[in-house]
Design an enzyme around this catalytic site. Structure first.
Site, PDB file in Angstrom:
ATOM      1  N   LYS A   5      69.839  18.211  36.676  1.00 40.53           N
ATOM      2  CA  LYS A   5      69.687  16.922  35.986  1.00 40.53           C
ATOM      3  C   LYS A   5      68.326  16.730  35.302  1.00 40.53           C
ATOM      4  O   LYS A   5      68.239  16.112  34.260  1.00 40.53           O
ATOM      5  CB  LYS A   5      69.916  15.772  36.967  1.00 40.53           C
ATOM      6  CG  LYS A   5      71.352  15.564  37.359  1.00 40.53           C
ATOM      7  CD  LYS A   5      71.464  14.336  38.252  1.00 40.53           C
ATOM      8  CE  LYS A   5      72.900  13.941  38.481  1.00 40.53           C
ATOM      9  NZ  LYS A   5      73.038  12.656  39.156  1.00 40.53           N
ATOM     10  N   ASP A  14      74.353   6.996  35.603  1.00 35.48           N
ATOM     11  CA  ASP A  14      74.429   6.694  37.045  1.00 35.48           C
ATOM     12  C   ASP A  14      74.043   5.237  37.342  1.00 35.48           C
ATOM     13  O   ASP A  14      74.802   4.495  37.963  1.00 35.48           O
ATOM     14  CB  ASP A  14      73.508   7.620  37.844  1.00 35.48           C
ATOM     15  CG  ASP A  14      74.069   9.030  37.975  1.00 35.48           C
ATOM     16  OD1 ASP A  14      75.301   9.181  37.974  1.00 35.48           O
ATOM     17  OD2 ASP A  14      73.262   9.969  38.082  1.00 35.48           O
ATOM     18  N   GLY A  69      80.139   2.446  47.717  1.00 36.39           N
ATOM     19  CA  GLY A  69      79.575   3.379  46.744  1.00 36.39           C
ATOM     20  C   GLY A  69      80.569   4.032  45.792  1.00 36.39           C
ATOM     21  O   GLY A  69      80.159   4.630  44.797  1.00 36.39           O
TER      22      GLY A  69
END
Ligand code: ATR
Length: 294
Positions: free
Chosen positions: A81, A117, A259
Site C-alpha cells: 500500500k 479505506d 467492521g
C-alpha cells in the site's frame, strides 16, 4: 448450483471484458474477488475481478503490467500500500494524506492512486447509524495506518473534535500534526483501557487497533465500565463479526457499528471509481458475509 453459476461467469468472459484485480502478499485469504464479482454480475457489467499474488520484489513489474495489459483497476493490499505510490502517475488527496494507496484507476494508461479505506469507513458509519458527525466528538483508539485513514475521512466529513488515544502517544501526535489543517484534533493517553477523557465528552468511539481480533477475541481496547449508553461504539475488526468491545457496548446500552461495513464500502467506492456505476451495497455485503461465515 454453484457450479452452474461459475460456468455462466466463465462463459461471459470475452475479448472485451474489463479486467479488475487485487494484488498483495499473501492474497489467498482475500474476499475482494467474491465481493466484486458479485457486484459486477448484479450490475450486468462485462467485467471480471481476480487476485494476483505479487511478491514485494515484483511490485514494479506488476504495476508496469497493469499499463501493458490495459487492466482497468487494481486494489492494493498488504504489504504494497505504501510502496506502490512511487509507480503511479497521480496520487489523490485521499491517499496522499494517509501515505497509502488501496485503489488504482487506469485512465487511458494514466494510473491514479486513491485510498478508499477511510472514506469507506465514514460512509458505512453514516449510512448504518445515520449519525450526524458534525455534532459529534469522536474518539479514535489507535494511531496506525488504519487510524490515519479514518482520521482523514472523519475530518473531511466535518466531525466535531477528534480525540486520538494511543498506547504510544508520539504516533497519535504525528497524525494530529499532519492533519491539523483539516480540523480540531487532540491527543490523549489511554491506560488499562480507560481513555484520559470523561465519557460524557465523547459521542462516537472507534477502535482502529488489532486488539480483539481473532484469535485474541477475549481482549478489548476499552474497559467496559468506561462505555456509556449515549455513545455510538464502532470497531473496524470484522473477524469476529462481534468483538468483545461491541458485545460490551451493547451491554452498556450503546449503539454499535461493526467492521464489515468498512470493508464493503471501501470496495463500493473503488467499484464506483472503476465503473462509474453505483455499487450494489447489499449484494456486496451478502457476498462477503457468505464468505466469512463459510
Ligand atoms: P494498522 O495499519 O492496521 O493500523 P499498525 O500501523 O501496526 O496497524 O497499528 C496498530 C495500532 O494498534 C497501533 O495504534 C498500536 O499501538 P502502538 O502505536 O502503541 O503500537 C495498536 N495496538 C496494537 N496492539 C496493541 C495492544 N496490544 N494494546 C494497545 N494498542 C495496540
Amino acid at each position: 448450483m454453484v457450479q452452474q453459476d461459475s460456468a455462466a461467469a466463465v462463459q461471459a468472459v470475452t475479448s472485451v471484458t474489463t479486467v479488475l484485480a487485487v494484488i498483495g502478499d499473501p492474497i489467498r485469504h482475500s474476499k475482494s474477488p467474491i465481493m466484486h464479482n458479485a457486484a459486477l454480475q448484479a450490475r450486468g457489467w462485462d467485467g471480471i475481478y481476480t487476485a494476483f499474488h505479487v511478491a514485494p520484489d515484483r511490485l514494479a513489474e506488476a504495476i508496469h503490467g497493469i499499463r501493458a495489459l490495459g487492466i482497468r483497476g487494481i486494489n492494493v493490499t498488504i504489504p504494497h500500500k505504501e510502496r506502490v505510490m512511487v509507480y503511479l502517475d497521480e496520487v489523490h488527496e485521499s491517499a496522499r494524506m494517509i501515505g497509502a494507496v488501496n485503489t488504482i484507476v487506469n485512465d487511458n494508461n494514466k494510473l491514479i492512486g486513491y485510498n478508499t479505506d477511510g472514506l469507506g469507513y465514514a460512509r458505512s458509519l453514516r449510512e448504518e447509524t445515520a449519525v450526524d458527525l458534525s455534532a459529534c466528538n469522536v474518539l479514535l483508539v489507535g494511531a496506525g495506518g488504519a487510524a490515519r485513514g479514518l482520521a482523514y475521512a472523519l475530518l473531511r466529513e466535518g466531525c466535531g473534535k477528534l480525540l486520538i488515544a494511543n498506547r504510544t502517544l508520539d504516533r497519535a501526535e504525528k497524525i494530529a500534526q499532519e492533519m491539523s489543517s483539516l480540523g480540531t484534533i487532540e491527543c490523549i493517553g489511554i491506560h488499562d483501557g480507560i481513555p484520559a477523557v470523561e465519557p460524557a465528552q465523547v459521542d462516537v468511539v472507534i477502535n482502529t487497533t488489532s486488539v480483539g481480533m481473532h484469535p485474541h477475541t477475549e481482549e478489548s481496547p476499552i474497559a467496559e465500565q468506561w462505555l456509556k449508553s449515549h455513545m455510538i461504539v464502532s470497531d473496524i475488526i470484522y473477524n469476529p463479526l462481534e468483538t468483545k468491545l461491541i458485545h460490551a457496548a451493547k451491554a452498556a446500552g450503546a449503539r454499535t457499528h461493526g467492521g464489515l461495513g468498512m470493508f464493503v464500502y471501501q470496495g463500493a467506492i473503488a467499484f464506483e471509481l472503476w465503473t462509474g456505476e453505483q455499487a450494489p451495497i447489499e449484494v456486496m455485503r451478502d457476498a462477503v458475509l457468505g464468505a466469512v461465515s463459510s
